[in-house]
Design a protein around this motif. Structure first.
Motif, PDB file in Angstrom:
ATOM      1  N   ALA A   1       0.698  -1.390   0.275  1.00  0.00           N
ATOM      2  CA  ALA A   1       0.296  -0.186   0.017  1.00  0.00           C
ATOM      3  C   ALA A   1       1.067   1.391  -0.307  1.00  0.00           C
ATOM      4  O   ALA A   1       0.685   2.130  -0.261  1.00  0.00           O
ATOM      5  CB  ALA A   1      -0.616   0.016   1.117  1.00  0.00           C
ATOM      6  N   SER A   2       1.707   0.934   0.755  1.00  0.00           N
ATOM      7  CA  SER A   2       3.100   2.519   0.739  1.00  0.00           C
ATOM      8  C   SER A   2       3.368   3.203  -0.925  1.00  0.00           C
ATOM      9  O   SER A   2       3.709   3.692  -0.826  1.00  0.00           O
ATOM     10  CB  SER A   2       3.811   2.051   1.514  1.00  0.00           C
ATOM     11  N   SER A   3       3.612   1.771  -1.604  1.00  0.00           N
ATOM     12  CA  SER A   3       4.490   2.043  -3.150  1.00  0.00           C
ATOM     13  C   SER A   3       2.733   2.755  -3.629  1.00  0.00           C
ATOM     14  O   SER A   3       2.921   4.478  -4.385  1.00  0.00           O
ATOM     15  CB  SER A   3       4.238   0.736  -3.602  1.00  0.00           C
ATOM     16  N   LEU A   4       1.714   2.882  -3.470  1.00  0.00           N
ATOM     17  CA  LEU A   4       0.202   3.517  -4.242  1.00  0.00           C
ATOM     18  C   LEU A   4       0.661   4.773  -3.526  1.00  0.00           C
ATOM     19  O   LEU A   4       0.031   6.105  -4.269  1.00  0.00           O
ATOM     20  CB  LEU A   4      -0.830   2.184  -3.656  1.00  0.00           C
ATOM     21  N   ALA A   5       1.016   4.951  -1.817  1.00  0.00           N
ATOM     22  CA  ALA A   5       0.676   5.824  -1.314  1.00  0.00           C
ATOM     23  C   ALA A   5       2.440   7.041  -1.817  1.00  0.00           C
ATOM     24  O   ALA A   5       1.248   8.471  -2.339  1.00  0.00           O
ATOM     25  CB  ALA A   5       0.579   5.839  -0.008  1.00  0.00           C
ATOM     26  N   ALA A   6       3.037   5.897  -1.910  1.00  0.00           N
ATOM     27  CA  ALA A   6       3.649   7.349  -2.746  1.00  0.00           C
ATOM     28  C   ALA A   6       3.835   7.674  -3.759  1.00  0.00           C
ATOM     29  O   ALA A   6       4.399   8.933  -3.656  1.00  0.00           O
ATOM     30  CB  ALA A   6       5.249   7.155  -2.343  1.00  0.00           C
ATOM     31  N   ALA A   7       2.888   7.290  -5.162  1.00  0.00           N
ATOM     32  CA  ALA A   7       3.134   6.991  -6.248  1.00  0.00           C
ATOM     33  C   ALA A   7       2.005   9.027  -6.438  1.00  0.00           C
ATOM     34  O   ALA A   7       1.532   9.650  -6.759  1.00  0.00           O
ATOM     35  CB  ALA A   7       1.844   6.424  -6.820  1.00  0.00           C
ATOM     36  N   SER A   8       0.963   8.621  -4.906  1.00  0.00           N
ATOM     37  CA  SER A   8      -0.201   9.386  -5.198  1.00  0.00           C
ATOM     38  C   SER A   8       0.401  10.715  -4.710  1.00  0.00           C
ATOM     39  O   SER A   8      -0.039  11.401  -4.908  1.00  0.00           O
ATOM     40  CB  SER A   8      -1.513   9.309  -3.871  1.00  0.00           C
ATOM     41  N   LEU A   9       1.587  10.638  -4.025  1.00  0.00           N
ATOM     42  CA  LEU A   9       2.320  11.927  -3.176  1.00  0.00           C
ATOM     43  C   LEU A   9       2.642  12.405  -4.351  1.00  0.00           C
ATOM     44  O   LEU A   9       2.838  14.304  -4.102  1.00  0.00           O
ATOM     45  CB  LEU A   9       3.272  11.947  -1.909  1.00  0.00           C
ATOM     46  N   ARG A  10       3.284  11.830  -4.738  1.00  0.00           N
ATOM     47  CA  ARG A  10       4.396  12.440  -5.939  1.00  0.00           C
ATOM     48  C   ARG A  10       3.024  13.275  -6.819  1.00  0.00           C
ATOM     49  O   ARG A  10       3.430  13.851  -7.675  1.00  0.00           O
ATOM     50  CB  ARG A  10       4.844  11.356  -7.008  1.00  0.00           C
ATOM     51  N   GLN A  11       2.104  12.619  -7.400  1.00  0.00           N
ATOM     52  CA  GLN A  11       1.257  13.051  -7.944  1.00  0.00           C
ATOM     53  C   GLN A  11       0.644  14.694  -7.472  1.00  0.00           C
ATOM     54  O   GLN A  11       0.430  15.546  -8.095  1.00  0.00           O
ATOM     55  CB  GLN A  11      -0.477  12.466  -8.058  1.00  0.00           C
ATOM     56  N   LEU A  12       1.281  14.942  -6.123  1.00  0.00           N
ATOM     57  CA  LEU A  12       1.046  16.261  -5.242  1.00  0.00           C
ATOM     58  C   LEU A  12       2.408  16.989  -5.818  1.00  0.00           C
ATOM     59  O   LEU A  12       2.246  18.417  -5.166  1.00  0.00           O
ATOM     60  CB  LEU A  12       0.262  16.289  -4.315  1.00  0.00           C
ATOM     61  N   GLY A  13       3.079  16.844  -6.306  1.00  0.00           N
ATOM     62  CA  GLY A  13       3.902  17.617  -6.381  1.00  0.00           C
ATOM     63  C   GLY A  13       5.716  17.339  -5.481  1.00  0.00           C
ATOM     64  O   GLY A  13       6.598  17.662  -5.198  1.00  0.00           O
ATOM     65  N   LEU A  14       5.230  16.397  -4.647  1.00  0.00           N
ATOM     66  CA  LEU A  14       6.446  15.574  -3.733  1.00  0.00           C
ATOM     67  C   LEU A  14       6.768  14.353  -3.977  1.00  0.00           C
ATOM     68  O   LEU A  14       7.088  13.242  -4.215  1.00  0.00           O
ATOM     69  CB  LEU A  14       5.856  15.500  -1.915  1.00  0.00           C
ATOM     70  N   HIS A  15       7.157  14.641  -5.124  1.00  0.00           N
ATOM     71  CA  HIS A  15       8.701  14.831  -6.004  1.00  0.00           C
ATOM     72  C   HIS A  15       9.904  13.899  -5.664  1.00  0.00           C
ATOM     73  O   HIS A  15      10.176  12.569  -6.230  1.00  0.00           O
ATOM     74  CB  HIS A  15       9.903  15.048  -6.769  1.00  0.00           C
ATOM     75  N   ARG A  16      10.039  13.951  -3.941  1.00  0.00           N
ATOM     76  CA  ARG A  16      11.254  12.974  -3.417  1.00  0.00           C
ATOM     77  C   ARG A  16      10.154  11.518  -2.652  1.00  0.00           C
ATOM     78  O   ARG A  16      11.154  10.792  -1.864  1.00  0.00           O
ATOM     79  CB  ARG A  16      11.599  13.085  -2.746  1.00  0.00           C
ATOM     80  N   ALA A  17       8.944  11.429  -2.777  1.00  0.00           N
ATOM     81  CA  ALA A  17       8.257  10.803  -1.904  1.00  0.00           C
ATOM     82  C   ALA A  17       8.370   9.182  -2.410  1.00  0.00           C
ATOM     83  O   ALA A  17       9.145   9.403  -3.767  1.00  0.00           O
ATOM     84  CB  ALA A  17       6.540  10.734  -2.280  1.00  0.00           C
ATOM     85  N   THR A  18       8.560   8.324  -1.636  1.00  0.00           N
ATOM     86  CA  THR A  18       9.494   6.934  -1.521  1.00  0.00           C
ATOM     87  C   THR A  18       8.476   5.862  -0.942  1.00  0.00           C
ATOM     88  O   THR A  18       7.884   6.669   0.177  1.00  0.00           O
ATOM     89  CB  THR A  18      10.653   6.737  -2.113  1.00  0.00           C
TER      90      THR A  18
END
Length: 135
Positions: free
Chosen positions: A97-114
């Motif tokens: 679930a964390s992979s999908l969550a990190a991808a969602s944060l990246r869509q918000l512009g948090l480009h270093r989310a992982t």
């Protein structure tokens, strides 16, 4: 969805999102957090936190609140959500679930989310710090 597109199953979706993440192992996440270079965000639900304990210093954010709490421009952001350059390491129980969550944060512009490979269970298996479960 366009008529010509085929539905994507969860396994394929997970593979696609992970192609864009620089996932981290538990020791690397621990070291980055201790050095002040990453914010650990625990998205596990309460029952798992109560059963298994917590990662000291990790921000607890339920999955359904994640985007609202970490959007640096959001009206409901956590104080830790200081900007789009913030390195966020999302932690779930086993690292799915964390992979999908990190991808969602990246869509918000948090480009270093992982996210953390293997999630909380990998953290604990590596012998990294965990507070005792409640109870």
């Amino acid at each position: 969805m366009a008529v010509s597109e085929r539905p994507v199953g969860i396994d394929e979706l997970l593979d696609r999102v992970r192609e864009n993440l620089e996932r981290v192992e538990a020791r690397e996440a621990h070291d980055a957090a201790r050095a002040g270079e990453a914010l650990l965000v625990d998205i596990r639900y309460a029952a798992l936190r109560e059963r298994d304990g917590l990662i000291p210093g990790a921000l607890i954010v339920e999955r359904n609140e994640l985007e609202w709490r970490l959007d640096p421009q959001g009206s409901h952001r956590a104080p830790e959500a200081t900007g789009h350059d913030l390195r966020v390491v999302v932690i779930c129980n086993e690292g799915y679930a964390s992979s999908l969550a990190a991808a969602s944060l990246r869509q918000l512009g948090l480009h270093r989310a992982t996210d953390l490979v293997g999630g909380f269970q990998a953290w604990r298996a590596d012998g990294l710090p965990v507070t005792a479960p409640a109870g």
